[in-house]
Scaffold this active site. Structure first.
Site, PDB file in Angstrom:
ATOM      1  CB  SER A  86      -0.864  -0.053   1.262  1.00 21.47           C
ATOM      2  OG  SER A  86      -2.029   0.709   1.110  1.00 21.47           O
ATOM      3  N   GLY A  88      -3.176  -0.452  -3.780  1.00 18.03           N
ATOM      4  CA  GLY A  88      -1.898   0.014  -3.263  1.00 18.03           C
ATOM      5  C   GLY A  88      -1.412   1.339  -3.803  1.00 18.03           C
ATOM      6  N   GLY A  94      -8.078   1.323  -2.623  1.00 19.93           N
ATOM      7  CA  GLY A  94      -8.844   1.785  -1.463  1.00 19.93           C
ATOM      8  C   GLY A  94      -8.454   3.217  -1.149  1.00 19.93           C
ATOM      9  NE  ARG A  95      -2.572   4.310   1.134  1.00 25.85           N
ATOM     10  CZ  ARG A  95      -2.327   4.000   2.409  1.00 25.85           C
ATOM     11  NH1 ARG A  95      -2.475   4.904   3.347  1.00 25.85           N
ATOM     12  NH2 ARG A  95      -1.913   2.790   2.748  1.00 25.85           N
ATOM     13  CE1 TYR A 130       0.701   0.645   9.226  1.00 21.27           C
ATOM     14  CE2 TYR A 130      -0.770   2.484   8.812  1.00 21.27           C
ATOM     15  CZ  TYR A 130      -0.563   1.130   8.984  1.00 21.27           C
ATOM     16  OH  TYR A 130      -1.619   0.271   8.904  1.00 21.27           O
ATOM     17  CB  CYS A 171      -3.117   8.676  28.848  1.00 22.21           C
ATOM     18  SG  CYS A 171      -2.152   8.927  30.313  1.00 22.21           S
ATOM     19  CD  GLU A 172       0.336   5.249  23.993  1.00 26.02           C
ATOM     20  OE1 GLU A 172      -0.404   4.950  24.957  1.00 26.02           O
ATOM     21  OE2 GLU A 172       0.864   4.424  23.274  1.00 26.02           O
ATOM     22  CE1 TYR A 192      -6.905   0.419   4.650  1.00 25.97           C
ATOM     23  CE2 TYR A 192      -5.755   2.043   3.322  1.00 25.97           C
ATOM     24  CZ  TYR A 192      -6.367   0.821   3.437  1.00 25.97           C
ATOM     25  OH  TYR A 192      -6.462  -0.003   2.345  1.00 25.97           O
TER      26      TYR A 192
HETATM   27  C1  LIG Z   1      -5.985  -7.482  -0.829  1.00 24.55           C
HETATM   28  C2  LIG Z   1      -5.987  -6.002  -0.752  1.00 24.55           C
HETATM   29  N1  LIG Z   1      -6.569  -5.303  -1.739  1.00 24.55           N
HETATM   30  C3  LIG Z   1      -6.617  -3.953  -1.713  1.00 24.55           C
HETATM   31  C4  LIG Z   1      -6.060  -3.239  -0.673  1.00 24.55           C
HETATM   32  C5  LIG Z   1      -6.178  -1.758  -0.715  1.00 24.55           C
HETATM   33  O1  LIG Z   1      -4.981  -1.118  -0.670  1.00 24.55           O
HETATM   34  P1  LIG Z   1      -4.909   0.465  -0.907  1.00 24.55           P
HETATM   35  O2  LIG Z   1      -5.860   1.082   0.038  1.00 24.55           O
HETATM   36  O3  LIG Z   1      -3.508   0.794  -0.609  1.00 24.55           O
HETATM   37  O4  LIG Z   1      -5.279   0.705  -2.321  1.00 24.55           O
HETATM   38  C6  LIG Z   1      -5.415  -3.926   0.365  1.00 24.55           C
HETATM   39  C7  LIG Z   1      -4.745  -3.190   1.447  1.00 24.55           C
HETATM   40  O5  LIG Z   1      -3.543  -2.978   1.397  1.00 24.55           O
HETATM   41  C8  LIG Z   1      -5.393  -5.340   0.332  1.00 24.55           C
HETATM   42  O6  LIG Z   1      -4.824  -6.031   1.306  1.00 24.55           O
HETATM   43  N1  LIG Z   2      -3.884   0.297   7.081  1.00 22.65           N
HETATM   44  C1  LIG Z   2      -2.767   0.562   6.247  1.00 22.65           C
HETATM   45  C2  LIG Z   2      -2.817  -0.105   4.936  1.00 22.65           C
HETATM   46  C3  LIG Z   2      -3.060  -1.565   5.009  1.00 22.65           C
HETATM   47  C4  LIG Z   2      -4.042  -1.903   3.991  1.00 22.65           C
HETATM   48  C5  LIG Z   2      -4.600  -3.252   4.066  1.00 22.65           C
HETATM   49  N2  LIG Z   2      -3.763  -4.317   3.530  1.00 22.65           N
HETATM   50  C6  LIG Z   2      -2.524   2.046   6.134  1.00 22.65           C
HETATM   51  O1  LIG Z   2      -3.095   2.818   6.818  1.00 22.65           O
HETATM   52  O2  LIG Z   2      -1.735   2.507   5.377  1.00 22.65           O
END
Ligand SMILES: Cc1ncc(COP(=O)(O)O)c(C=O)c1O
Ligand SMILES: N[C@@H](CCCC[NH3+])C(=O)O
Length: 477
Positions: free
Chosen positions: A248, A286, A330-331, A376, A403-404, A433
């Site tokens: 990602s 990703g 996704g992102r 991260y 508290c951190e 996320y």
């Molecule tokens: C199988 C799979 N597909 C898609 C995604 C979506 O990734 P991103 O939000 O980076 O596009 C993820 C998360 O990394 C994933 O594990």
């Molecule tokens: N949660 C992660 C990405 C992982 C996505 C799922 N495989 C982020 O914030 O960047």
């Protein structure tokens, strides 16, 4: 290590900024490329989203709040869909491509409905995400179901919901899905999640295609081919294709290229040795976004074009028919659509090393609504959102109320030195996320998600309350 941590001192007595953070020409201006498309500042310096000033959002919904520009989300979803459809339109490339929005980035019923309305497909990875998708009326055949440890109940829910593809992740799971298919008397389409052995250039915690981790079947070790053999031997399962997701927040297509090359070679081997021409291929998600000016993401049309060229080259050299390609961003769809709106509570200049000062600005949220900085080491940016200021910019750190000491939202940003309690701070790029990974640490109710479109703001996820949290406790246990 960031430059300021080496003890650099700026001429104004404040800690120096990291190298990537330029001195702002005007701290009141929004950095281009970081904000949702309908976000601007008005003449008084107030942040406005799709015609709604943030003071109105604060008054109506309170802070902290996630504010999503609905049109931005939808337009990015559409752009991915159109760009991939166009780039893969050639019949020699499968005659089109499908985009599965990765709901793990952020999902609620409204967002799943937007995905349905925009004609995309949806990637879910738990029974919970599946329930949201089905509630939003997404047809099962447009859903892909992921997960390295799906329960039998989840597999049953997926099969009963008519899910179009289950992406299997272990030999035991292949047998579980086959058993559910048999018990229901149906055929279930499955894809094999392949670990292509690619070292993606991203944070170790969000890379997923190197060998030593929990996801997928190893390609190099032969497990991926064995998984295909096992599926072909199981009545009730239909082998749709291979799936590879390398990680990602990736900006270079070289990792995708390497993984596509390896996965297509396996695709060809399955055809040759098992006599199965798999109709599909999923190249995962990703694609990176700009959280700060350090990042320059590729536009979807360019990405799609590059991916299409990669697939064309590989299928030509292997002499195979191109499977229909799908991707799972996704992102890149959800991330830029949203900013988090906070109110400032405490402002504290702190003497750090070598006599330098850093302005600590505490807001009414923190690692419970954005864990990415702590988890991260992610960089974010921010702006003062309620007014303009002519005070000198000073290097600041936006921190939460938990508290951190690692409870940091924005590690380095220039804010005007006159920032005071009651000011609003907005952090862009929090659509992916953040709400999805939010916690109730310190019994903090999770913030609402406010969708804004054409001058109207409405709740799509309501604010949690302390009563919600108390209701979980068994009071007389
Ligand atoms: C199988 C799979 N597909 C898609 C995604 C979506 O990734 P991103 O939000 O980076 O596009 C993820 C998360 O990394 C994933 O594990
Ligand atoms: N949660 C992660 C990405 C992982 C996505 C799922 N495989 C982020 O914030 O960047």
């Amino acid at each position: 290590m960031h430059a300021h941590e080496a003890g650099a001192l700026h001429a104004d007595g404040y800690s120096a900024a990291p190298e990537w953070l330029p001195w702002p020409s005007d701290v009141n201006e929004l950095e281009p490329g970081l904000w949702a498309r309908n976000v601007t500042k008005d003449e008084a310096g107030e942040l406005v989203v799709a015609g709604v000033p943030v003071s109105r959002i604060r008054d109506e919904f309170g802070t902290a709040a996630y504010v999503i520009d609905e049109d931005d989300f939808r337009s990015r979803a559409r752009e991915f869909k159109q760009a991939y459809a166009a780039a893969f339109a050639d019949p020699g490339l499968g005659g089109g491509a499908d985009v599965y929005y990765a709901g793990k980035a952020f999902l609620c019923t409204a967002v799943a409905s937007w995905i349905r309305e925009e004609g995309l497909c949806l990637d879910v990875c738990t029974g919970g995400e599946l329930a949201v998708a089905l509630r939003a009326g997404l047809p099962g055949e447009r859903i892909g179901f992921h997960g390295n440890n799906k329960t039998v109940a989840e597999i049953e829910a997926a099969v009963d919901g008519g899910v179009g593809r289950i992406i299997v992740d272990s030999h035991a799971e292949i047998d579980r899905v086959a058993a559910v298919a048999r018990s229901r008397g149906v055929e279930v389409g499955v894809m094999v999640r392949v670990t292509a052995g690619v070292e993606a250039h991203t944070h170790e915690f969000i890379a997923t295609s190197h060998e030593d981790q929990k996801f997928g079947f190893s390609l190099a070790g032969g497990a991926a081919f064995a998984a295909c053999e096992r599926i072909v031997a199981r009545p009730g399962l239909r082998l749709l294709g291979l799936h590879s997701h390398i990680g990602s927040q990736i900006f270079e297509t070289s990792g995708f290229e390497l993984s596509a090359r390896r996965v297509l070679a396996l695709h060809a081997r399955v055809r040759d040795e098992l006599g199965v021409a798999m109709p599909e291929l999923d190249l995962g998600g990703g694609y990176g976004i700009a959280y700060t000016t350090q990042h320059t993401p590729l536009p979807p049309a360019e990405l799609a074009q590059q991916m299409a060229e990669i697939v064309r080259r590989e299928v030509t050299s292997l002499g195979i028919d191109a499977p229909r390609v799908s991707i799972e961003p996704g992102r890149a769809i959800a991330g830029p659509s949203t900013f988090t709106l906070y109110e400032v509570g405490t402002v504290k200049p702190v003497q750090v090393d070598r006599g330098a000062t850093r302005l600590y600005v505490s807001v009414d949220g923190g690692m419970s609504d954005n864990i990415r900085t702590a988890l991260y080491g992610a960089d974010y940016s921010c702006t003062m959102a309620n007014r303009r200021s002519d005070a000198a910019p000073v290097i600041s750190r936006v921190v939460g109320r938990h508290c951190e000491s690692g409870d940091v939202v924005v590690r380095d940003e220039y804010l005007p030195s006159d920032v005071i309690p009651g000011d609003l701070i907005a952090v862009p790029g929090t659509g992916a996320y953040c709400r999805a990974m939010a916690s109730q640490y310190n019994h903090t109710p999770r913030p609402p998600v406010v969708a804004v479109r054409d001058g109207e703001a409405r709740l799509v996820v309501r604010r949690e309350t302390v009563e919600d949290l108390l209701a979980l406790d068994v009071a007389d246990a």
